[in-house]
Write a protein that holds these residues in place. Structure first.
Motif, short mmCIF file in Angstrom:
data_model
loop_
_atom_site.label_atom_id
_atom_site.label_comp_id
_atom_site.label_asym_id
_atom_site.label_seq_id
_atom_site.Cartn_x
_atom_site.Cartn_y
_atom_site.Cartn_z
N ALA A 12 38.74 29.65 30.34
CA ALA A 12 37.45 30.11 30.89
C ALA A 12 37.60 31.33 31.78
CB ALA A 12 36.79 28.97 31.65
N GLU A 13 38.70 31.37 32.56
CA GLU A 13 38.85 32.52 33.47
C GLU A 13 39.08 33.81 32.70
OE1 GLU A 13 42.86 30.37 33.39
OE2 GLU A 13 40.75 29.79 33.58
N HIS A 14 39.67 33.74 31.49
CA HIS A 14 39.83 34.95 30.67
C HIS A 14 38.47 35.46 30.22
CE1 HIS A 14 44.30 34.14 29.45
NE2 HIS A 14 44.07 33.95 30.73
N ARG A 15 37.61 34.53 29.82
CA ARG A 15 36.25 34.93 29.41
C ARG A 15 35.50 35.53 30.59
NH1 ARG A 15 36.56 30.07 26.79
NH2 ARG A 15 35.19 29.03 28.28
N ARG A 16 35.64 34.89 31.76
CA ARG A 16 34.94 35.41 32.95
C ARG A 16 35.48 36.78 33.34
NH1 ARG A 16 36.08 30.43 35.10
NH2 ARG A 16 37.06 31.32 36.95
N PHE A 17 36.80 36.97 33.23
CA PHE A 17 37.41 38.26 33.55
C PHE A 17 36.79 39.36 32.68
CE2 PHE A 17 40.83 41.45 32.87
CZ PHE A 17 40.99 41.87 34.19
N ARG A 18 36.73 39.11 31.38
CA ARG A 18 36.12 40.10 30.47
C ARG A 18 34.66 40.34 30.81
NH1 ARG A 18 38.30 37.50 26.30
NH2 ARG A 18 36.26 36.98 25.47
N ALA A 19 33.94 39.26 31.12
CA ALA A 19 32.52 39.39 31.48
C ALA A 19 32.37 40.20 32.77
CB ALA A 19 31.88 38.02 31.62
N HIS A 20 33.19 39.91 33.78
CA HIS A 20 33.13 40.67 35.04
C HIS A 20 33.41 42.15 34.78
CE1 HIS A 20 32.65 37.10 37.37
NE2 HIS A 20 33.93 36.76 37.47
N ARG A 21 34.46 42.43 34.02
CA ARG A 21 34.80 43.83 33.75
C ARG A 21 33.66 44.54 33.03
NH1 ARG A 21 40.13 44.93 31.04
NH2 ARG A 21 39.29 47.01 31.19
N SER A 22 33.06 43.86 32.08
CA SER A 22 31.97 44.45 31.31
C SER A 22 30.76 44.74 32.20
CB SER A 22 31.60 43.51 30.16
OG SER A 22 30.51 44.03 29.44
N THR A 23 30.36 43.78 33.02
CA THR A 23 29.20 44.01 33.89
C THR A 23 29.50 45.07 34.94
OG1 THR A 23 29.77 42.11 35.27
CG2 THR A 23 28.11 41.75 33.57
N LEU A 24 30.72 45.10 35.46
CA LEU A 24 31.09 46.13 36.44
C LEU A 24 31.07 47.52 35.81
CD1 LEU A 24 33.95 44.26 38.33
CD2 LEU A 24 31.80 45.06 39.36
N GLU A 25 31.48 47.62 34.55
CA GLU A 25 31.47 48.93 33.87
C GLU A 25 30.06 49.46 33.68
OE1 GLU A 25 33.74 48.46 30.28
OE2 GLU A 25 35.62 48.24 31.38
N GLN A 26 29.08 48.56 33.59
CA GLN A 26 27.72 48.96 33.27
C GLN A 26 26.78 48.96 34.47
OE1 GLN A 26 26.40 46.57 29.90
NE2 GLN A 26 28.54 46.40 29.26
N VAL A 27 27.26 48.55 35.63
CA VAL A 27 26.37 48.36 36.78
C VAL A 27 25.78 49.69 37.26
CG1 VAL A 27 28.17 48.52 38.57
CG2 VAL A 27 26.13 47.12 38.97
N ALA A 28 24.51 49.64 37.64
CA ALA A 28 23.86 50.81 38.23
C ALA A 28 24.38 50.98 39.66
CB ALA A 28 22.34 50.60 38.25
N ASP A 29 24.44 52.21 40.12
CA ASP A 29 24.98 52.48 41.47
C ASP A 29 24.31 51.61 42.53
OD1 ASP A 29 26.53 54.35 40.21
OD2 ASP A 29 25.59 56.10 41.14
N ALA A 30 22.99 51.46 42.44
CA ALA A 30 22.24 50.72 43.46
C ALA A 30 22.63 49.23 43.49
CB ALA A 30 20.74 50.86 43.22
N ASP A 31 23.11 48.71 42.38
CA ASP A 31 23.44 47.28 42.28
C ASP A 31 24.94 47.00 42.42
OD1 ASP A 31 20.73 46.89 41.71
OD2 ASP A 31 21.06 47.14 39.55
N GLU A 32 25.73 48.07 42.56
CA GLU A 32 27.19 47.92 42.51
C GLU A 32 27.74 47.03 43.62
OE1 GLU A 32 31.14 50.75 42.13
OE2 GLU A 32 29.28 51.63 42.89
N ALA A 33 27.36 47.26 44.86
CA ALA A 33 27.91 46.47 45.98
C ALA A 33 27.57 44.99 45.80
CB ALA A 33 27.38 46.99 47.31
N GLY A 34 26.36 44.69 45.38
CA GLY A 34 25.96 43.31 45.17
C GLY A 34 26.75 42.64 44.07
N LEU A 35 26.98 43.39 42.99
CA LEU A 35 27.74 42.82 41.87
C LEU A 35 29.21 42.60 42.26
CD1 LEU A 35 27.92 41.81 38.99
CD2 LEU A 35 28.27 44.18 38.24
N VAL A 36 29.81 43.55 42.96
CA VAL A 36 31.20 43.38 43.40
C VAL A 36 31.30 42.15 44.31
CG1 VAL A 36 33.09 44.39 44.76
CG2 VAL A 36 31.88 45.80 43.08
#
Length: 156
Positions: A12-36
């Motif tokens: 599961a953590e491998h899937r979450r890692f990929r999901a985190h990386r994917s969402t971080l790559e696409q995050v809008a600047d305004a939402d970046e701090a919240g997502l991190v």
């Protein structure tokens, strides 16, 4: 008859890692701090911090030469304050920025920095940095890379 055991399910953590990386790559600047911040609440802290480190490295690589770096680094510093490795990585990006833009920087800070930063700085087009690391870099590899880079710079 050929009996192959089914491959074990992906952790599961491998899937979450990929999901985190994917969402971080696409995050809008305004939402970046919240997502991190959200990624850093993952129960697998090693995986979460790895995903955030990759994100910080990618964003800092894109931003460190320009004025957008400073407000970005300030907002990320607030988010990673409770995570010493991430806070240090961000500080080292700021030091690397100072070195590459020929702003003021401290020899002590550079010599006290991680191998990661010293290796990165050894390739910077800054003669003072290259000379310092040729002499005092933490490892033979850093000193050798600095020496090679210094010779390359002086031949141009």
């Amino acid at each position: 008859m050929n009996h192959h055991a089914p491959s074990p399910p992906e952790p599961a953590e491998h899937r979450r890692f990929r999901a985190h990386r994917s969402t971080l790559e696409q995050v809008a600047d305004a939402d970046e701090a919240g997502l991190v911040s959200e990624v850093l609440t993952d129960p697998d802290q090693t995986m979460a911090q790895s995903a955030v480190t990759r994100h910080l490295d990618r964003r800092a690589t894109d931003l460190h030469h320009g004025p957008a770096y400073e407000p970005w680094a300030a907002s990320m510093a607030e988010v990673v304050i409770g995570h010493p490795f991430l806070a240090r990585r961000l500080q080292e990006w700021t030091l690397f920025r100072a070195v590459t833009l020929r702003q003021s920087w401290s020899a002590d800070a550079l010599l006290g920095s991680s191998d990661w930063l010293q290796l990165k700085a050894a390739t910077a087009a800054n003669t003072d940095v290259v000379e310092l690391l040729t002499e005092y870099g933490r490892t033979k590899r850093i000193r050798r890379l600095s020496r090679t880079n210094g010779r390359r710079q002086s031949s141009h």
